[in-house]
Design an enzyme around this catalytic site. Structure first.
Site, PDB file in Angstrom:
ATOM      1  N   ASP A 215       0.238  -0.683   0.090  1.00  0.00           N
ATOM      2  CA  ASP A 215      -0.151   0.144  -0.158  1.00  0.00           C
ATOM      3  C   ASP A 215       0.418   1.030  -0.497  1.00  0.00           C
ATOM      4  O   ASP A 215       1.536   1.302   0.607  1.00  0.00           O
ATOM      5  CB  ASP A 215      -0.814  -0.219   1.224  1.00  0.00           C
ATOM      6  N   GLU A 275      14.345 -14.656  -0.015  1.00  0.00           N
ATOM      7  CA  GLU A 275      14.565 -15.910   1.090  1.00  0.00           C
ATOM      8  C   GLU A 275      13.849 -17.181   0.535  1.00  0.00           C
ATOM      9  O   GLU A 275      14.083 -18.450   1.223  1.00  0.00           O
ATOM     10  CB  GLU A 275      14.755 -15.547   2.021  1.00  0.00           C
TER      11      GLU A 275
END
Ligand code: BGC
Ligand code: MG
Length: 555
Positions: A215, A275
Site C-alpha cells: 500500500d 529468502e
C-alpha cells in the site's frame, strides 16, 4: 455446497514456478464485501474460503486480499492496530491458514495487502510514541514542532483533506499523516521501524503467503528537512490519484513522498522476499506527476520490487486507442526494466463500467485488451460480472474520504458494495443480515449464480479470455510492439522466444479491415470474438478482437 461451488474445480495444486507473477491474473478481494459467513453483515475469511472454487474456476493465478488485520476500521482496514493478527470481524489466524491451504490446493496463490506507510493511531506503538518525547517509540512516527505562530511545520496536505499535520497536546507537537489523522505516518528514517516492519513481513511469509501488495509504497519516506512542496501550476494538475475537487492536486509532491532513501528500504524488503523463492511484491505508486518514472526506479534491476501497480487505467480519461497507445509507448520507453501490473478498477475508484460509461460489448473488448497487454493484471471483484458503480445515498455513506468531499466526490463506497452471489436472496446471497453497505439492486440482476451457467454471460467471457491468455505464452510473458493506435483500432504484436501473436481490437462502431503483418499468420479461433474472412482480408465487426499466430515460428 451448491453447484456453483463445485463446477470445474481444478484442484491441480500449485505448480513450482518462481516466475509465476510475470503475466499473472490477480483477482482483488475486498474482504468486507465479498462473502459474509457469520451473519454480521460483513464479509470475512471463512466467506472467502467458501468462494475459492468460484475464483479458481474463473482461471486467475492469484488473489490479492485487501487488509484483514486488526483495525479500528476508520479507513476500513487500511489503519492497522496489530499487523500480526486477523481482525475478529474477519476471523482468526487459523482461518487465514486454512484460506492459504485451500487456495493452494486449488492452484491459486495468495497476495496480502501490507499497509506499512502508516499504522492506526490505536496501535500500541503510536500510543507509546505520543506519550512523551523521550520514550522508546518516541521517534517511530514523524513528529515536528509547530511554527512560532502555532501553525503546522510546513504546507504538506493530507489526501483525505486538510493539513497533513495533526496537533497532539500530550507531546505539544504535530505528527504527520498522509491520510486520516487516525493514520499516523511511520518514520522510515528510523532503522528500528524498518526492522520491525520487515519482521512483520517475515511473519506472513512464514505463514505461506505468495506475495504482497504494498500500500502507498512511495509514501514510506518523507523529507527529513520538511521542505514545503512547491505549488503545481493549474495546467499541470490532473486527477490521476486524487479527484479534481481535492487541493492535494495543487501541489507538486516533491518532499512529502517519493524520497530517494526509500530505495534502501525496498532493497531490504526484496532481500527478505528472496529468502522465500516464488514470492512477489507489487507496489502501489500513487504519484500524479512522475508515476512511470517512480515505477521505473522501483522496479529497476532485480533487487527492488517485482512490479508496480499502475494508475494509468484507473483515471477518468477514456481509454481511446490513442490514449492506450500513449500509455504503452510511455511505459515501454520509461519503465525499461520493470514489469507492469495493470488494472481498470479497484476499491478506490469508480468501477470502470460507469467511469468510462461502457456498454457490454465495449466492456468485453476492453477486458480482452487488458488481458492482452504486456504485464500482469488485477481484476477487481465483480468486474467479471460487468458490475457498474453502485449509488450510495449520503445517509448510507461509510467512506470518510467521500464524506469529506461530498457531493463533488462521493467517495469509494460505490465500488465497495457487497458482491451479488445470487438473485434469490434479499442481500444477493452476500449475508443473511443487513450488510454494512447496501447491495445494489442492479447488481443482483447480474448475480454470479445466474451468469455461471450462461455461456453468453460476461462471467463466461472472462473465464474464456483468461483461459485464452493462459494458452498463449507470448501474451503472458512476451514483449509488445505497437503497430497502430488510433481511435478506430489498436493493433500490437506480442513476441516470446520466437513465438509471435498479433492482436487487433476494433474500438469503433464500424467494420474495420485488418491487415495482418508481413509473413505467414494463422488466425486463432480460440478467443471469444467474431470476425469475417473474405478473399481480400479480414473484417472485424465493431467491438470485436482478432488474434493471429505467426506460422513461421514455433507457437
Ligand atoms: C488504499 C486506500 C487507502 C490508502 C491509505 C490506498 O491507496 O488503496 O484504500 O485508503 O491507501 O492506506
Ligand atoms: Mg462476517
Amino acid at each position: 455446497m451448491s453447484k456453483m461451488d463445485t463446477v470445474g474445480m481444478p484442484d491441480q495444486g500449485l505448480k513450482n514456478d518462481p516466475d509465476w507473477w510475470r503475466g499473472a491474473a490477480i483477482y482483488q478481494i475486498y474482504p468486507r464485501s465479498f462473502q459474509d459467513s457469520n451473519g454480521d453483515g460483513i464479509g470475512d475469511l471463512s466467506g472467502i474460503i467458501h468462494r475459492l472454487p468460484y475464483i479458481a474456476d474463473l482461471g486467475v493465478d492469484a488473489i490479492w486480499i485487501s487488509p484483514f488485520f486488526r483495525s479500528p476500521m476508520l479507513d476500513f482496514g487500511y489503519d492497522v492496530s496489530d499487523y500480526r493478527d486477523v481482525d475478529p470481524m474477519f476471523g482468526t489466524l487459523d482461518d487465514f491458514d486454512a484460506l492459504i491451504e485451500r487456495a493452494h490446493q486449488l492452484g491459486v496463490r495468495v497476495i496480502i495487502d501490507l499497509v506499512l506507510s502508516h499504522s492506526s493511531a490505536q496501535h500500541p506503538w503510536f500510543k507509546e510514541s505520543r506519550a512523551s518525547r523521550d520514550n522508546a517509540k518516541s521517534d517511530w512516527y514523524v513528529w515536528a514542532d509547530a511554527k512560532p505562530d502555532g501553525s503546522p511545520p510546513n504546507n504538506w496536505l493530507s489526501i483525505f483533506g486538510g493539513s497533513a499535520w495533526e496537533w497532539d497536546g500530550e507531546r505539544m507537537q504535530y505528527y504527520l499523516h498522509n491520510f486520516l489523522s487516525e493514520q499516523p505516518d511511520l518514520n522510515f528514517h528510523n532503522p528500528e521501524v524498518q526492522n520491525e516492519l520487515l519482521d512483520i513481513t517475515r511473519f506472513w511469509l512464514e505463514r505461506g503467503v505468495d506475495g504482497f501488495r504494498l500500500d502507498t509504497v512511495n509514501f514510506y519516506v518523507h523529507d527529513q528537512q520538511l521542505r514545503d512542496n512547491p505549488p503545481l501550476p493549474e495546467e499541470e494538475r490532473n486527477d490521476n490519484t486524487a479527484p479534481s475537487v481535492n487541493p492535494y492536486n495543487f501541489q507538486d509532491h516533491l518532499y512529502d513522498k517519493t524520497r530517494p532513501e526509500n530505495l534502501n528500504f525496498l532493497r531490504r524488503f526484496r532481500a527478505l522476499l528472496d529468502e522465500y523463492p516464488g514470492t512477489t511484491a507489487v507496489g502501489e505508486v500513487g504519484e500524479s506527476q512522475r508515476g512511470m518514472e517512480v515505477q521505473a526506479a522501483y522496479t529497476a534491476g532485480d533487487d527492488l520490487l517485482h512490479m508496480c501497480y499502475d494508475f494509468a487505467f484507473l483515471a477518468n480519461a477514456y481509454p481511446t486507442g490513442g490514449h492506450v497507445g500513449d500509455i504503452l509507448e510511455r511505459f515501454n520507453r520509461i519503465v525499461t526494466e520493470g514489469w507492469a501490473c495493470w488494472a481498470y478498477s479497484n476499491h478506490d475508484v469508480v468501477r470502470h463500467a460507469t467511469r468510462w460509461n461502457m456498454d457490454e460489448p465495449r466492456l468485453r473488448l476492453y477486458a480482452a485488451l487488458l488481458m492482452s497487454l504486456k504485464g500482469s493484471v488485477c481484476l477487481y471483484q465483480g468486474e467479471e460480472l460487468g458490475l457498474t458503480e453502485a449509488y450510495v445515498a449520503y445517509e448510507d455513506l461509510q467512506d470518510p474520504y467521500g464524506k469529506r468531499f461530498w457531493p463533488k466526490f462521493k467517495g469509494r463506497d460505490g465500488a465497495r458494495t457487497p458482491f451479488p452471489w445470487s438473485r434469490d436472496n434479499r442481500n444477493g446471497g452476500f449475508s443473511d443480515e443487513k450488510p454494512w453497505l447496501p447491495v445494489a439492486m442492479e447488481h443482483v440482476q447480474r448475480a454470479a449464480q445466474s451468469q455461471a451457467d450462461d455461456s453468453g454471460s460476461m462471467l463466461q467471457f472472462y473465464r474464456d479470455m483468461l483461459a485464452f491468455r493462459k494458452a498463449h505464452l507470448p501474451i503472458l510473458k512476451g514483449d509488445i510492439t505497437l503497430i497502430s493506435a488510433d481511435d478506430t483500432r489498436l493493433c500490437f504484436e506480442r513476441r516470446h522466444q520466437g513465438a509471435r501473436v498479433f492482436c487487433a481490437f476494433n474500438l469503433s462502431d464500424t467494420v474495420q479491415r485488418i491487415e495482418l503483418p508481413q509473413g505467414a499468420w494463422d488466425i486463432d479461433r480460440g478467443a471469444p470474438f467474431t470476425f469475417i474472412e473474405t478473399a481480400e482480408g479480414t473484417d472485424l465487426p465493431p467491438h470485436q478482437a482478432l488474434y493471429a499466430i505467426a506460422s513461421d515460428t514455433p507457437a
